[in-house]
Design an enzyme around this catalytic site. Structure first.
Site, PDB file in Angstrom:
ATOM      1  N   GLN A 230      -2.024   2.748  10.024  1.00 12.86           N
ATOM      2  CA  GLN A 230      -0.724   2.747   9.329  1.00 12.86           C
ATOM      3  C   GLN A 230       0.338   3.509  10.122  1.00 12.86           C
ATOM      4  OE1 GLN A 230      -3.670   3.349   7.903  1.00 12.86           O
ATOM      5  NE2 GLN A 230      -3.723   2.844   5.747  1.00 12.86           N
TER       6      GLN A 230
ATOM      7  N   ALA B  15       0.963   5.141  -2.250  1.00  9.01           N
ATOM      8  CA  ALA B  15       0.835   5.449  -3.684  1.00  9.01           C
ATOM      9  C   ALA B  15       2.015   4.964  -4.545  1.00  9.01           C
ATOM     10  CB  ALA B  15       0.588   6.940  -3.855  1.00  9.01           C
TER      11      ALA B  15
ATOM     12  N   ARG C  45      -7.528  -0.248  -6.772  1.00 10.36           N
ATOM     13  CA  ARG C  45      -7.779   0.851  -5.839  1.00 10.36           C
ATOM     14  C   ARG C  45      -7.930   2.132  -6.667  1.00 10.36           C
ATOM     15  NH1 ARG C  45      -4.250   1.299  -0.541  1.00 10.36           N
ATOM     16  NH2 ARG C  45      -6.152   2.328   0.177  1.00 10.36           N
TER      17      ARG C  45
ATOM     18  N   ASP D  97      -1.851  10.958  -2.327  1.00  9.92           N
ATOM     19  CA  ASP D  97      -2.240   9.866  -3.236  1.00  9.92           C
ATOM     20  C   ASP D  97      -2.559  10.391  -4.630  1.00  9.92           C
ATOM     21  OD1 ASP D  97      -2.872   8.772  -0.372  1.00  9.92           O
ATOM     22  OD2 ASP D  97      -2.587   7.074  -1.734  1.00  9.92           O
TER      23      ASP D  97
ATOM     24  N   ARG E 269       0.851  -1.187   0.000  1.00 13.86           N
ATOM     25  CA  ARG E 269       0.000   0.000   0.000  1.00 13.86           C
ATOM     26  C   ARG E 269       0.887   1.238   0.000  1.00 13.86           C
ATOM     27  NH1 ARG E 269       2.259   2.038   3.810  1.00 13.86           N
ATOM     28  NH2 ARG E 269       0.816   3.756   3.613  1.00 13.86           N
TER      29      ARG E 269
ATOM     30  N   ASN F 209      -5.255  12.663   0.223  1.00 15.36           N
ATOM     31  CA  ASN F 209      -4.372  11.836   1.065  1.00 15.36           C
ATOM     32  C   ASN F 209      -5.243  11.140   2.113  1.00 15.36           C
ATOM     33  OD1 ASN F 209      -1.688  10.907   1.755  1.00 15.36           O
ATOM     34  ND2 ASN F 209      -1.875  12.119   3.609  1.00 15.36           N
ATOM     35  N   LYS F 210      -4.610  10.346   2.920  1.00 18.99           N
ATOM     36  CA  LYS F 210      -5.310   9.522   3.915  1.00 18.99           C
ATOM     37  C   LYS F 210      -6.363  10.318   4.689  1.00 18.99           C
ATOM     38  CE  LYS F 210      -5.012   6.062   4.413  1.00 18.99           C
ATOM     39  NZ  LYS F 210      -5.962   5.142   3.745  1.00 18.99           N
TER      40      LYS F 210
HETATM   41  O1  MRU Z   1      -4.525   3.473   2.178  1.00 20.84           O
HETATM   42  P1  MRU Z   1      -3.033   3.613   2.080  1.00 20.84           P
HETATM   43  O2  MRU Z   1      -2.305   3.082   3.255  1.00 20.84           O
HETATM   44  O3  MRU Z   1      -2.516   3.080   0.756  1.00 20.84           O
HETATM   45  O4  MRU Z   1      -2.836   5.185   2.070  1.00 20.84           O
HETATM   46  C1  MRU Z   1      -1.540   5.702   1.957  1.00 20.84           C
HETATM   47  C2  MRU Z   1      -1.486   7.172   2.115  1.00 20.84           C
HETATM   48  O5  MRU Z   1      -2.483   7.837   2.261  1.00 20.84           O
HETATM   49  C3  MRU Z   1      -0.152   7.806   1.991  1.00 20.84           C
HETATM   50  O6  MRU Z   1      -0.106   8.975   2.743  1.00 20.84           O
HETATM   51  C4  MRU Z   1       0.078   8.152   0.521  1.00 20.84           C
HETATM   52  O7  MRU Z   1      -0.048   7.024  -0.291  1.00 20.84           O
HETATM   53  C5  MRU Z   1       1.373   8.777   0.289  1.00 20.84           C
HETATM   54  S1  MRU Z   1       2.605   7.597   0.520  1.00 20.84           S
HETATM   55  C6  MRU Z   1       4.053   7.905   0.006  1.00 20.84           C
END
Ligand code: MRU
Length: 322
Positions: free
Chosen positions: A180, A53, A85, A221, A51, A231-232
């Site tokens: 995470q 990006a 995704r 993302d 997981r 983003n998350k």
């Molecule tokens: O759902 P995830 O764990 O894939 O989400 C990841 C994130 O939101 C990260 O902040 C994003 O991918 C940037 S990572 C370098």
């Protein structure tokens, strides 16, 4: 990245298969997953064994290599991987790179992974110039090496600072529902020897109000053409809190996260995941999901949110700070 003193990448090619650190099990178990089917790569992305990006962009490129080696149709394989995704633009970037690239299947994917790792290293080089000794940074989710092929995005400048012998401190949001921050970011920072403290997601405002946060630095993302950032989930709340408390809010992302075809954040598809991730909590072993609500409690689970660009002081990229 360092794992018990040994260098690892999040994913790599070995013995005719895609190997990846199984992120569902960290930090309790360090297991390498070996995948050699297109379906296996799709499942690893959608179930979040891999997981983040840039990491899923590289996984998608390896998935295409596996499909081509097995004589599967490239167009259908592209579609299957693309549909794993919806939010991270790097996934499409990895697939498009593969379709354009010349050479042997595995070589094309390795080339993408190597370039991705280098982009993240350079984010660190540029980002570290922005950060002074002793800085207290708050980060959300995991935008570290595990979310990329190596180095990370938001965590890359921290690693560069550490390598330069400069000190900093990181507040790590736990990042419900999949945790995470608690499971991956705190583990990575420990492995790298960077000082940190885990906090609940609800703590950020309190810490900012108390003057304990100098900067917020997160990954992305997808970044729309107007600068809005996906983003998350929870990132938007942090950005608003940072503005209210006069704290600079920065995003770190490689060019592969920028979607010029997307005019603004409103056009970005926000993934909604299984409500089970909210009603249950997973221990180190994903099979051990424990309920935390009454049986059948209705729940919703958006995985990302949009931070309007007006809250973003700058974006750290491999080419410098925008
Ligand atoms: O759902 P995830 O764990 O894939 O989400 C990841 C994130 O939101 C990260 O902040 C994003 O991918 C940037 S990572 C370098």
């Amino acid at each position: 990245m360092l794992v018990n003193g040994r260098q690892y990448r999040t994913l790599w090619w070995e013995d005719g298969a895609l190997k990846m650190i199984d992120q569902r099990l960290l930090p309790c178990r360090f297991r390498i997953l070996s995948v050699n089917t297109l379906g296996g790569v799709c499942d690893a992305i959608s179930d979040m064994a891999v997981r983040g990006a840039p990491a899923i962009g590289a996984a998608a490129a390896y998935g295409m290599a596996i499909a081509q080696l097995q004589g599967l149709g490239l167009k259908e394989s592209y579609e299957r991987l693309y549909n794993t995704r919806p939010t991270a633009y790097d996934l499409k970037d990895g697939l498009d790179h593969y379709m354009r690239a010349q050479g042997e299947p595995v070589e094309k994917a390795v080339e993408y992974a190597n370039a991705s790792s280098e982009r993240c290293r350079m984010i660190g080089v540029h980002g570290a110039k922005l950060m002074r000794e002793g800085l207290r940074v708050l980060t959300h989710c995991n935008a570290g090496a595990l979310a990329c092929v190596d180095w990370g995005t938001a965590l890359s400048p921290m690693r560069v600072m550490k390598n330069e012998g400069r000190d900093l401190f990181v507040w790590v949001d736990e990042t419900r529902p999949r945790l995470q921050g608690a499971k991956l970011t705190s583990w990575e920072l420990k492995q790298e020897g960077i000082r940190h403290s885990l906090i609940t997601d609800n703590s950020a405002g309190h810490l900012m109000q108390k003057g304990l946060v100098d900067m917020v630095l997160v990954g992305a993302d997808r970044i729309a053409a107007n600068g809005d950032v996906a983003n998350k989930i929870g990132t938007y709340s942090l950005a608003v809190l940072a503005r209210e408390n006069n704290i600079p809010f920065y995003v770190a992302a490689p060019k592969t996260t920028f979607d010029r075809g997307c005019r603004s954040g409103g056009d970005i598809i926000i993934e909604e995941r299984d409500a089970l991730e909210v009603t249950h909590i997973a221990g180190g072993n994903r099979l051990e999901m424990q309920p935390i609500t009454y049986d059948g409690c209705p729940a919703r689970n958006w995985a990302f949110d949009i931070t309007p660009r007006k809250y973003v002081r700058g974006v750290l990229t491999e080419e410098g700070i925008i």
